[in-house]
Design a protein around this motif. Structure first.
Motif, PDB file in Angstrom:
ATOM      1  N   ALA A  36     -24.826  -5.104  51.344  1.00  0.00           N
ATOM      2  CA  ALA A  36     -23.712  -5.254  52.283  1.00  0.00           C
ATOM      3  C   ALA A  36     -22.389  -4.934  51.616  1.00  0.00           C
ATOM      4  O   ALA A  36     -21.479  -4.353  52.249  1.00  0.00           O
ATOM      5  N   ALA A  37     -22.200  -5.280  50.330  1.00  0.00           N
ATOM      6  CA  ALA A  37     -20.931  -5.012  49.652  1.00  0.00           C
ATOM      7  C   ALA A  37     -20.707  -3.522  49.496  1.00  0.00           C
ATOM      8  O   ALA A  37     -19.600  -3.009  49.732  1.00  0.00           O
ATOM      9  N   ALA A  68     -15.537  -8.497  56.765  1.00  0.00           N
ATOM     10  CA  ALA A  68     -16.750  -9.186  57.189  1.00  0.00           C
ATOM     11  C   ALA A  68     -16.366 -10.580  57.650  1.00  0.00           C
ATOM     12  O   ALA A  68     -15.931 -11.413  56.831  1.00  0.00           O
ATOM     13  N   PRO A  69     -16.468 -10.880  58.928  1.00  0.00           N
ATOM     14  CA  PRO A  69     -16.102 -12.225  59.407  1.00  0.00           C
ATOM     15  C   PRO A  69     -17.057 -13.304  58.892  1.00  0.00           C
ATOM     16  O   PRO A  69     -16.672 -14.455  58.788  1.00  0.00           O
ATOM     17  N   ASP A  87     -30.662   3.312  54.067  1.00  0.00           N
ATOM     18  CA  ASP A  87     -31.312   2.017  54.200  1.00  0.00           C
ATOM     19  C   ASP A  87     -30.545   1.082  55.140  1.00  0.00           C
ATOM     20  O   ASP A  87     -30.752  -0.132  55.106  1.00  0.00           O
ATOM     21  N   THR A  88     -29.632   1.644  55.950  1.00  0.00           N
ATOM     22  CA  THR A  88     -28.816   0.827  56.859  1.00  0.00           C
ATOM     23  C   THR A  88     -29.187   1.144  58.291  1.00  0.00           C
ATOM     24  O   THR A  88     -29.308   2.324  58.671  1.00  0.00           O
ATOM     25  N   TYR A  89     -29.367   0.088  59.076  1.00  0.00           N
ATOM     26  CA  TYR A  89     -29.717   0.232  60.490  1.00  0.00           C
ATOM     27  C   TYR A  89     -28.816  -0.700  61.321  1.00  0.00           C
ATOM     28  O   TYR A  89     -28.632  -1.857  60.975  1.00  0.00           O
ATOM     29  N   GLU A 129     -30.482  -7.040  53.926  1.00  0.00           N
ATOM     30  CA  GLU A 129     -29.495  -8.089  54.200  1.00  0.00           C
ATOM     31  C   GLU A 129     -28.954  -7.932  55.631  1.00  0.00           C
ATOM     32  O   GLU A 129     -28.737  -6.806  56.105  1.00  0.00           O
ATOM     33  N   ASN A 130     -28.782  -9.107  56.264  1.00  0.00           N
ATOM     34  CA  ASN A 130     -28.121  -9.095  57.578  1.00  0.00           C
ATOM     35  C   ASN A 130     -26.603  -9.051  57.373  1.00  0.00           C
ATOM     36  O   ASN A 130     -26.057  -9.855  56.625  1.00  0.00           O
ATOM     37  N   PHE A 131     -25.928  -8.133  58.058  1.00  0.00           N
ATOM     38  CA  PHE A 131     -24.477  -7.997  57.892  1.00  0.00           C
ATOM     39  C   PHE A 131     -23.806  -7.974  59.275  1.00  0.00           C
ATOM     40  O   PHE A 131     -24.411  -7.624  60.285  1.00  0.00           O
TER      41      PHE A 131
END
Length: 347
Positions: free
Chosen positions: A248-249, A266-267, A226-228, A279-281
């Motif tokens: 994201a975690a 994660a900045p 599920d990550t792009y 979620e935007n990461f």
């Protein structure tokens, strides 16, 4: 009587001598003590000569004299004892005694008269010139021996220094010859050292470059379904990725367990995306150069063959934008060549 050296003896029975003197008897000489003022030697001699000319009973061409300086201890005055004699009488007396003196052939005896203090007064004009010349000659010989002795001593003193200098010159010549013989080897060594330095520089540059093909392959394997990824930037060994994910975690924990990912952070905080359950990461990863450096995998420097992209998102995805800050422009990076796994990069 005969004076020979400093010994006084009878004329008969004496051996042949180099030089000799005959004592003139008192009946042939006249004596006079003359008080002189404190004058230098030449002035005293001139004064005595004037006195002799004035008081001599003999003709001037027949007059011979001699002087001897005395010191009157009672009065402390300077006295000069002057003796006068006839030249013809002295010559006749010496001729009578010449055969008894025992001098070498051609030598003439000297004429001496003893002063009141016992020292001889030389009546000049006979054999004293030969003796004085011999004294000068012997003095010169002595000086010559002293000079040569000093020269020899100096040479003995400087010989070790000269030997050391000669050895130093030989060592310098041998060193220069060795340098000339090893000049080609030294040039080759210098070229080799220069090549090694260049290789070190290249190795240092390559150590800061990322093997993008290996990095994309690892990301394709470890990213969840599920990550792009929408964007990937590299700066040295630092990678910044941005995209969409379900959690994201969980994604950060997954990336943190990947070998070669030294630091994952994660900045910015993840934000809810418009898409459902997304979620935007944005995550920054510090890579291990021992795993992802081009210097470790030099074969990966050559660009791989780009796979054919299909139309289906499930089987032929592509990268949206992958930029390398070290190049200074955004570049499109191909996806992994593994077709069985779903790509994590979106257009």
């Amino acid at each position: 009587m005969l004076w020979k050296g400093r010994l006084l003896g009878a004329a008969k029975g004496i051996e042949t001598a180099e030089f000799g003197a005959v004592e003139i008897p008192e009946e042939l000489v006249l004596r006079k003590l003359q008080q002189m003022p404190g004058l230098p030697g030449p002035a005293i001699a001139q004064a005595v000569e004037l006195e002799v000319r004035a008081t001599s009973p003999f003709a001037m061409d027949d007059t011979v004299w001699g002087t001897h300086a005395l010191l009157d201890k009672a009065s402390g005055k300077n006295l000069v004892e002057v003796i006068l004699a006839s030249r013809r009488q002295i010559a006749r007396y010496l001729d009578e005694r010449q055969s008894d003196i025992g001098l070498r052939s051609g030598r003439k005896a000297e004429a001496w008269v003893f002063a009141t203090d016992g020292n001889p007064i030389i009546v000049r004009g006979w054999g004293e010139q030969s003796r004085e010349q011999e004294v000068v000659r012997q003095r010169r010989v002595a000086f010559a021996f002293v000079f040569f002795a000093m020269v020899i001593a100096g040479m003995m003193a400087i010989t070790p220094s000269l030997q050391l200098r000669a050895r130093s010159l030989d060592a310098i010549a041998a060193f220069e010859s060795m340098q000339h013989e090893t000049k080609q080897a030294a040039a080759q060594r210098e070229a080799f050292t220069h090549s090694v330095e260049q290789l070190e520089v290249v190795r240092g540059v390559l150590a800061e470059r990322i093997d993008l093909l290996q990095l994309m392959t690892v990301l394709t394997k470890v990213l969840p379904d599920d990550t792009y990824l929408q964007n990937m930037q590299t700066q040295g060994l630092k990678v910044s990725i941005q995209g969409l994910t379900g959690n994201a975690a969980t994604l950060m924990q997954t990336l943190g367990s990947v070998p070669g990912f030294r630091e994952v952070r994660a900045p910015t905080a993840a934000t809810r995306a418009l898409a459902p359950n997304a979620e935007n990461f944005r995550i920054e990863i510090q890579l291990d150069p021992a795993v992802f450096s081009v210097a470790v995998n030099p074969a990966s420097v050559a660009p791989p063959a780009q796979p054919t992209l299909g139309a289906s998102p499930a089987t032929s995805p592509s990268v949206s934008s992958v930029s390398n800050d070290s190049v200074g422009a955004s570049t499109t990076t191909p996806a992994s060549a593994e077709t069985p796994r779903k790509s994590r990069f979106t257009r």
